[in-house]
Design a protein around this motif. Structure first.
Motif, PDB file in Angstrom:
ATOM      1  N   PRO A 106      -6.128  51.074  72.383  1.00  0.00           N
ATOM      2  CA  PRO A 106      -6.030  49.727  71.804  1.00  0.00           C
ATOM      3  C   PRO A 106      -5.044  49.672  70.643  1.00  0.00           C
ATOM      4  CG  PRO A 106      -8.041  50.802  71.069  1.00  0.00           C
ATOM      5  CD  PRO A 106      -7.421  51.707  72.091  1.00  0.00           C
ATOM      6  N   GLY A 107      -4.896  48.481  70.080  1.00  0.00           N
ATOM      7  CA  GLY A 107      -4.003  48.282  68.943  1.00  0.00           C
ATOM      8  C   GLY A 107      -2.569  48.080  69.380  1.00  0.00           C
ATOM      9  N   TYR A 108      -1.703  47.848  68.404  1.00  0.00           N
ATOM     10  CA  TYR A 108      -0.271  47.749  68.653  1.00  0.00           C
ATOM     11  C   TYR A 108       0.314  49.153  68.618  1.00  0.00           C
ATOM     12  CZ  TYR A 108      -0.818  42.747  67.778  1.00  0.00           C
ATOM     13  OH  TYR A 108      -1.199  41.432  67.839  1.00  0.00           O
ATOM     14  N   GLN A 109       0.894  49.583  69.725  1.00  0.00           N
ATOM     15  CA  GLN A 109       1.332  50.971  69.878  1.00  0.00           C
ATOM     16  C   GLN A 109       2.831  51.114  69.643  1.00  0.00           C
ATOM     17  OE1 GLN A 109      -0.523  53.808  70.681  1.00  0.00           O
ATOM     18  NE2 GLN A 109      -2.431  52.651  70.574  1.00  0.00           N
ATOM     19  N   ILE A 110       3.209  52.057  68.791  1.00  0.00           N
ATOM     20  CA  ILE A 110       4.606  52.401  68.530  1.00  0.00           C
ATOM     21  C   ILE A 110       4.811  53.862  68.915  1.00  0.00           C
ATOM     22  CG2 ILE A 110       6.381  52.717  66.751  1.00  0.00           C
ATOM     23  CD1 ILE A 110       4.992  50.497  65.156  1.00  0.00           C
ATOM     24  N   MET A 111       5.866  54.142  69.668  1.00  0.00           N
ATOM     25  CA  MET A 111       6.192  55.518  70.057  1.00  0.00           C
ATOM     26  C   MET A 111       7.122  56.110  69.003  1.00  0.00           C
ATOM     27  SD  MET A 111       8.152  56.909  73.475  1.00  0.00           S
ATOM     28  CE  MET A 111       9.690  56.155  72.940  1.00  0.00           C
ATOM     29  N   GLY A 112       6.580  56.949  68.146  1.00  0.00           N
ATOM     30  CA  GLY A 112       7.395  57.612  67.140  1.00  0.00           C
ATOM     31  C   GLY A 112       8.009  58.880  67.705  1.00  0.00           C
TER      32      GLY A 112
END
Length: 444
Positions: free
Chosen positions: A287-293
Motif C-alpha cells: 500500500p501507500g504511494y510507492q517510489i522506486m529508489g
C-alpha cells in the motif's frame, strides 16, 4: 510605418510585461535553495546508519556510533539545515529500539525526531539498515517479518507526522552480503541462505508497509535499492553472469509483484521459495504511494574479464542507463537515493555527473522525485563492506568526522542554488504531491 514591437514597447515597456512573472518570460527559473514546497524536487542527504553484525554475530558494526552521531546528533541535524536541504534519509537504530517483542526504547529516537521536526526537515525514515536486534538472531528467522511489522506500526504511531519511509533498505544487498557473500549477520555463502534472507526481507517490508499505511494512509514509501550491473567481456557470456544480472531485480520483482523470468523462478523454487510463498508475493504491490529508489555507486557496476577476475567499472553505463532498465521494468516513479565516491578530490565532479544523469532521464520523460548525496558525514570501513574493523575513514561525506565541510559540500550548495526549486517533472506545479490517502493499485 512602425512595426508591432514599436507599439508594444511604447505602451508596455522593454519586455517585462505585467503578468509575465506568472510563468511567462519573467517567471521564476527554478533556482534558489529548496523552500519545502510539496511539488518541488526533493534534494536530500542521509546519515549513514548501517548496523549489521560480523564475527558470527559477536560484533555489531553501528555506523551511528562509530561516526559519532549519538553524541553529535544535534550538530549533524543542524548541518543538514546549514546545507540548505529540506529532506533527510534518516535511520533510527532498529536493533537498539526494539528490545524484545512489544518492548521499545525510544530515548534516543525521541530526541532526534523532535529536533528533525523543530528544524522543519522532512525525514525519509529508514527503519532497517542491514541488521536486526540480537534477540531476533538473523535474517534466516521466519518470525522476523511479523516482529518487524510490529516495530513499523509502533514507529508510525509514535511519530504520526512522518509521511516518508524506507521500511527495509537495499533488500537485495542485505540478503546478498549476509547470506551469499558471507560477510554480515548469518554469514552464509549459499543460494538457499540468500533466497531465505531475501524473501524474509521482502515480506518484512510488505508487512511493515501495511502497518504504516494503517496509521498513515497517505504514506510515501521510498524503496531504496542498489542499481547493479555486471559486464562480462566474453564472446559467450556465462550462465552464472546472466543469472546474476537477473537476480539484481529479484527483491523488487517480489516487492512489486512482477513475475520474474522462468530461470529466476526455477532458481527460487530450487532454493527454498515455496509455491504458496510465491503466490503470496504476486498478489500485488504494497500500500501507500510507492517510489522506486535507485542507489548508484561506481562500485555497483562491475566488469568480469575473460580470466574470471572482477573489477569495478565506475560509470560505464551510469545511473541513468541502469535506472532506465529498472524504470522500464516497473514503471514506478524514481528517486536517486544514494551516491558517493571515496576520493575527496573526485567527489564534486561525481556529484555533477550524477546530476547530469538525473537531468537526462527527466528529459526522457521518467518522473524523478529526488536526489541524495549519501552521506552527510564520512563513513568508516566501507572499503571492506564493514567486514573488517580497520578504522579506515572513507572521505565520502559532505563533512568530515570532525564536522568540517569537504569540497563536495560547496558543490552541493552550488547545485542547490542553481536548481533547488525545480518541480518533480516539468510543469509539475499542476501536479502537486497530494496528501489524499493512497487508493489506486494500478497504473494504466
Amino acid at each position: 510605418m512602425k512595426d508591432f514591437l514599436y507599439h508594444i514597447t511604447k505602451k508596455y515597456g522593454d519586455g517585462n510585461y505585467d503578468g509575465d512573472q506568472f510563468g511567462g518570460a519573467a517567471g521564476h527559473n527554478g533556482s534558489g535553495f529548496p523552500d519545502g514546497n510539496a511539488g518541488n524536487f526533493m534534494f536530500a542527504t542521509g546519515i549513514e546508519c548501517s548496523y549489521p553484525t560480523i564475527g558470527n554475530g559477536t560484533v555489531r558494526r553501528d555506523q551511528l556510533r562509530e561516526c559519532g552521531h549519538y553524541e553529535r546528533w544535534k550538530e549533524d541535524l543542524n548541518l543538514v539545515r546549514e546545507m540548505g536541504l529540506k529532506v533527510l534519509r534518516y535511520g533510527l537504530p532498529y536493533y537498539r529500539i526494539h528490545e524484545a517483542p512489544g518492548k521499545f526504547n525510544w530515548e534516543f529516537a525521541d530526541l532526534a525526531m523532535a529536533e528533525i521536526k523543530r528544524l522543519g526537515i522532512t525525514p525519509i525514515l529508514d527503519l532497517m539498515h542491514f541488521g536486526v536486534p540480537d534477540w531476533l538472531g538473523n535474517l534466516q528467522n521466519p518470525e522476523f517479518p511479523i516482529h518487524f511489522a510490529d516495530y513499523c506500526r509502533a514507529v508510525a504511531e509514535r511519530y504520526p507526522w512522518v509521511r516518508y519511509y524506507t521500511p527495509v533498505n537495499e533488500i537485495y544487498v542485505t540478503a546478498r552480503i549476509s547470506a551469499k557473500d558471507g560477510v554480515w549477520n548469518e554469514q552464509l555463502k549459499t543460494d538457499q541462505g540468500f533466497v531465505t534472507a531475501l524473501k524474509h526481507c521482502v515480506a518484512a517490508s510488505i508487512m511493515g508497509t501495511q502497518q504504516i499505511a494503517s496509521i498513515r494512509n497517505d504514506c510515501v514509501i521510498v524503496q531504496s535499492e542498489s542499481a547493479e550491473f555486471i559486464h562480462e567481456l566474453c564472446a559467450a557470456p556465462s550462465a552464472a553472469t546472466r543469472l546474476e544480472n537477473e537476480l539484481r531485480f529479484l527483491s523488487l520483482d517480489l516487492l512489486y509483484a512482477r513475475a520474474p523470468s522462468a530461470t529466476v523462478a526455477m532458481y527460487l523454487l530450487d532454493n527454498g521459495l515455496t509455491r504458496q510463498e510465491y503466490e503470496w508475493f504476486m498478489k500485488g504491490k504494497p500500500p501507500g504511494y510507492q517510489i522506486m529508489g535507485n542507489d548508484y555507486y561506481g562500485r555497483n557496476e562491475r566488469i568480469r574479464l575473460p580470466d574470471g577476475s572482477m573489477h569495478l567499472s565506475m560509470d560505464v553505463l551510469g545511473w541513468y542507463q541502469i535506472t532506465k532498465e529498472y524504470y522500464d521494468r516497473y514503471r514506478m516513479p524514481v528517486m536517486h537515493t544514494e551516491t558517493n565516491v571515496f576520493e575527496e578530490a573526485d567527489a564534486p565532479m561525481w556529484l555533477w555527473k550524477q546530476w547530469i544523469n538525473v537531468l537526462r532521464i527527466r528529459k526522457d520523460g521518467v518522473p524523478v522525485l529526488g536526489f541524495t548525496w549519501y552521506s552527510l558525514i564520512d563513513q568508516i570501513d566501507w572499503d571492506t563492506q564493514l567486514g573488517e574493523q580497520n578504522g579506515r575513514v572513507q572521505a565520502c561525506g559532505l563533512y568530515t568526522l570532525d564536522r568540517k565541510p569537504r569540497p563536495v559540500a560547496q558543490a552541493y550548495k552550488d547545485l542547490l542554488h542553481e536548481f533547488g526549486q525545480i518541480t518533480i517533472v516539468p510543469y509539475g506545479e499542476m501536479l502537486e504531491m497530494t496528501d489524499r490517502p493512497a487508493r489506486l493499485k494500478t497504473q494504466v
